[in-house]
Design an enzyme around this catalytic site. Structure first.
Site, PDB file in Angstrom:
ATOM      1  N   MET A   1      10.994  -7.147   3.539  1.00 35.16           N
ATOM      2  CA  MET A   1      10.929  -7.892   5.498  1.00 35.16           C
ATOM      3  C   MET A   1      12.392  -8.467   5.435  1.00 35.16           C
ATOM      4  O   MET A   1      12.050  -9.642   6.524  1.00 35.16           O
ATOM      5  CB  MET A   1       9.960  -9.080   5.939  1.00 35.16           C
ATOM      6  CG  MET A   1       8.363  -8.065   5.801  1.00 35.16           C
ATOM      7  SD  MET A   1       8.127  -6.700   7.079  1.00 35.16           S
ATOM      8  CE  MET A   1       8.548  -8.075   8.110  1.00 35.16           C
TER       9      MET A   1
ATOM     10  N   HIS B   1       8.992   2.788   9.120  1.00 32.48           N
ATOM     11  CA  HIS B   1       8.146   2.255  10.216  1.00 32.48           C
ATOM     12  C   HIS B   1       7.547   2.782  10.984  1.00 32.48           C
ATOM     13  O   HIS B   1       6.594   3.773  10.874  1.00 32.48           O
ATOM     14  CB  HIS B   1       9.934   1.864  11.005  1.00 32.48           C
ATOM     15  CG  HIS B   1       9.212   1.188  12.323  1.00 32.48           C
ATOM     16  ND1 HIS B   1       9.087  -0.112  12.626  1.00 32.48           N
ATOM     17  CD2 HIS B   1       8.684   1.031  13.418  1.00 32.48           C
ATOM     18  CE1 HIS B   1       9.586  -0.716  12.998  1.00 32.48           C
ATOM     19  NE2 HIS B   1       8.674   0.110  13.636  1.00 32.48           N
TER      20      HIS B   1
ATOM     21  N   LEU C   1      19.315  -5.963   5.836  1.00 36.11           N
ATOM     22  CA  LEU C   1      20.180  -5.842   4.464  1.00 36.11           C
ATOM     23  C   LEU C   1      21.654  -5.639   4.848  1.00 36.11           C
ATOM     24  O   LEU C   1      21.201  -5.456   6.106  1.00 36.11           O
ATOM     25  CB  LEU C   1      19.977  -4.208   4.069  1.00 36.11           C
ATOM     26  CG  LEU C   1      18.724  -4.088   2.882  1.00 36.11           C
ATOM     27  CD1 LEU C   1      18.150  -3.099   2.565  1.00 36.11           C
ATOM     28  CD2 LEU C   1      18.716  -5.093   1.563  1.00 36.11           C
TER      29      LEU C   1
ATOM     30  N   ARG D   1      23.267 -14.697   2.857  1.00 30.53           N
ATOM     31  CA  ARG D   1      22.362 -12.512   2.786  1.00 30.53           C
ATOM     32  C   ARG D   1      22.898 -12.333   1.520  1.00 30.53           C
ATOM     33  O   ARG D   1      22.702 -11.269   0.867  1.00 30.53           O
ATOM     34  CB  ARG D   1      22.255 -12.120   3.922  1.00 30.53           C
ATOM     35  CG  ARG D   1      21.557 -12.603   5.175  1.00 30.53           C
ATOM     36  CD  ARG D   1      20.919 -11.519   7.071  1.00 30.53           C
ATOM     37  NE  ARG D   1      20.366 -12.047   7.599  1.00 30.53           N
ATOM     38  CZ  ARG D   1      18.981 -11.979   7.421  1.00 30.53           C
ATOM     39  NH1 ARG D   1      18.945 -11.525   6.898  1.00 30.53           N
ATOM     40  NH2 ARG D   1      18.697 -12.755   8.671  1.00 30.53           N
TER      41      ARG D   1
ATOM     42  N   SER E   1       0.336  -1.171   0.194  1.00 35.64           N
ATOM     43  CA  SER E   1       0.239  -0.041  -0.193  1.00 35.64           C
ATOM     44  C   SER E   1       1.207   1.497   0.295  1.00 35.64           C
ATOM     45  O   SER E   1       0.522   2.571  -0.521  1.00 35.64           O
ATOM     46  CB  SER E   1      -0.914  -0.083   1.355  1.00 35.64           C
ATOM     47  OG  SER E   1      -0.213  -0.257   2.314  1.00 35.64           O
TER      48      SER E   1
ATOM     49  N   HIS F   1      -0.935   3.066   8.848  1.00 32.22           N
ATOM     50  CA  HIS F   1      -1.230   3.091   7.204  1.00 32.22           C
ATOM     51  C   HIS F   1      -1.002   4.283   6.569  1.00 32.22           C
ATOM     52  O   HIS F   1      -0.783   4.828   6.097  1.00 32.22           O
ATOM     53  CB  HIS F   1      -1.834   2.040   6.994  1.00 32.22           C
ATOM     54  CG  HIS F   1      -1.225   0.938   6.204  1.00 32.22           C
ATOM     55  ND1 HIS F   1      -1.637  -0.298   7.023  1.00 32.22           N
ATOM     56  CD2 HIS F   1       0.267   0.698   5.930  1.00 32.22           C
ATOM     57  CE1 HIS F   1      -0.371  -1.202   6.283  1.00 32.22           C
ATOM     58  NE2 HIS F   1       0.675  -0.445   5.774  1.00 32.22           N
TER      59      HIS F   1
ATOM     60  N   ASN G   1      13.864   3.697   4.877  1.00 29.43           N
ATOM     61  CA  ASN G   1      12.635   3.231   4.891  1.00 29.43           C
ATOM     62  C   ASN G   1      11.801   3.531   5.433  1.00 29.43           C
ATOM     63  O   ASN G   1      11.721   4.850   6.303  1.00 29.43           O
ATOM     64  CB  ASN G   1      12.638   1.552   6.421  1.00 29.43           C
ATOM     65  CG  ASN G   1      12.261   1.484   6.160  1.00 29.43           C
ATOM     66  OD1 ASN G   1      11.715   0.626   5.739  1.00 29.43           O
ATOM     67  ND2 ASN G   1      12.413   0.637   8.129  1.00 29.43           N
TER      68      ASN G   1
ATOM     69  N   GLU H   1       1.364   7.305   7.054  1.00 23.54           N
ATOM     70  CA  GLU H   1       2.664   6.564   6.416  1.00 23.54           C
ATOM     71  C   GLU H   1       2.610   6.654   4.783  1.00 23.54           C
ATOM     72  O   GLU H   1       3.490   7.367   4.081  1.00 23.54           O
ATOM     73  CB  GLU H   1       2.592   4.701   6.942  1.00 23.54           C
ATOM     74  CG  GLU H   1       3.077   4.497   7.466  1.00 23.54           C
ATOM     75  CD  GLU H   1       3.647   3.172   7.511  1.00 23.54           C
ATOM     76  OE1 GLU H   1       4.410   2.474   7.761  1.00 23.54           O
ATOM     77  OE2 GLU H   1       2.635   1.943   7.170  1.00 23.54           O
TER      78      GLU H   1
ATOM     79  N   VAL I   1      18.050  -3.514  12.703  1.00 26.93           N
ATOM     80  CA  VAL I   1      16.555  -3.708  12.448  1.00 26.93           C
ATOM     81  C   VAL I   1      15.612  -2.465  12.617  1.00 26.93           C
ATOM     82  O   VAL I   1      16.076  -1.696  13.528  1.00 26.93           O
ATOM     83  CB  VAL I   1      15.873  -4.663  12.995  1.00 26.93           C
ATOM     84  CG1 VAL I   1      14.394  -4.117  13.024  1.00 26.93           C
ATOM     85  CG2 VAL I   1      16.444  -5.509  13.229  1.00 26.93           C
TER      86      VAL I   1
HETATM   87  C1  GRF Z   1       4.083  -0.472   6.632  1.00 25.87           C
HETATM   88  O1  GRF Z   1       3.425  -0.425   7.546  1.00 25.87           O
HETATM   89  C2  GRF Z   1       5.816  -0.188   6.762  1.00 25.87           C
HETATM   90  O2  GRF Z   1       5.946   0.064   7.743  1.00 25.87           O
HETATM   91  C3  GRF Z   1       6.069  -1.837   7.423  1.00 25.87           C
HETATM   92  O3  GRF Z   1       5.572  -2.919   6.398  1.00 25.87           O
HETATM   93  C4  GRF Z   1       4.588  -2.084   6.387  1.00 25.87           C
HETATM   94  C5  GRF Z   1       4.037  -2.181   4.935  1.00 25.87           C
HETATM   95  O4  GRF Z   1       2.340  -1.733   4.358  1.00 25.87           O
HETATM   96  N1  GRF Z   1       7.915  -1.366   7.269  1.00 25.87           N
HETATM   97  P1  GRF Z   1       2.831  -2.204   2.626  1.00 25.87           P
HETATM   98  O5  GRF Z   1       3.634  -3.321   2.533  1.00 25.87           O
HETATM   99  O6  GRF Z   1       3.367  -0.614   1.692  1.00 25.87           O
HETATM  100  O7  GRF Z   1       1.087  -1.749   2.927  1.00 25.87           O
END
Ligand code: GRF
Length: 210
Positions: free
Chosen positions: A97, A116, A100, A72, A20, A178, A114, A181, A151
């Site tokens: 997920m 979070h 790195l 890795r 998303s 979300h 990133n 974000e 992390v």
């Molecule tokens: C998000 O909450 C982001 O902060 C975390 O993973 C989730 C990914 O959501 N790292 P999406 O796949 O972008 O919907």
């Protein structure tokens, strides 16, 4: 003006799931409100929705399964090769997920970000919204940060607060985080595209360092 770019920002987006945040970026680009181009989307998991979203937007979408690699480092080398092939400048981790390695971080030094779903340094790792509920915090939110080894570590670029309501459960709080974000990620990318946020390290060594 220093830092202002003539060309769209060239992004490589790494994903593992729903995508998303990727969609928010693609939508902003399509709407003309973000001067960027997603050159490639790479997932470490096959058949995730993020790949469908990329393809629907006409963006090359690859799966590089981490399980296919013994280490890795070998996985990260494959990622770096694909991202270089796509000629990306900045790496966007959008629900990716995997942790790195230094090799990957050095390949795109200072140009990896990133997102979070908490106000770092609180609640790193998985289940950040559940951690916030369990703790009973009244304010949580989301963070966009430069990626350093570890992390959810690295210098914070921007944050957005989200109030925790007494009636919240994981679904309601998670949905509000979300939504925050999506706005925050696009806003940071606009700042990068406009030169208001710059790489932590030079993209290429200067002549005196080479
Ligand atoms: C998000 O909450 C982001 O902060 C975390 O993973 C989730 C990914 O959501 N790292 P999406 O796949 O972008 O919907």
């Amino acid at each position: 003006m220093p830092g202002v770019r003539e060309n769209p920002l060239r992004l490589g987006v790494l994903v593992s799931g729903t995508g998303s945040n990727l969609q928010a970026i693609l939508d902003a680009i399509a709407a003309g409100s973000l001067a960027a181009e997603v050159k490639v989307v790479i997932s470490n998991r096959p058949n995730v929705q993020a790949l469908d979203r990329a393809r629907a937007a006409g963006v090359p979408a690859l799966t590089i399964p981490h399980k296919d690699f013994a280490t890795r480092e070998a996985f990260d080398r494959a990622l770096v090769a694909a991202l270089r092939e796509a000629e990306v400048e900045w790496i966007v981790l959008a629900g990716f997920m995997r942790v790195l390695t230094p090799e990957f971080l050095n390949a795109f030094a200072g140009r990896i970000i990133n997102i979070h779903p908490a106000l770092l340094p609180s609640f790193p790792g998985v289940d950040a919204a559940q951690q916030a509920l369990d703790y009973g915090v009244k304010i949580t939110g989301c963070t966009v940060h430069f990626v350093e080894l570890g992390v959810d570590l690295g210098k914070i670029i921007a944050q957005r607060a989200v109030l925790v309501e007494p009636s919240d459960d994981l679904a309601t709080l998670g949905a509000r985080i979300h939504a925050a974000e999506h706005e925050l990620f696009v806003s940071v990318l606009r700042d990068i595209a406009a030169g208001r946020v710059t790489p932590l390290a030079p993209a290429v060594p200067s002549a005196s360092e080479a």
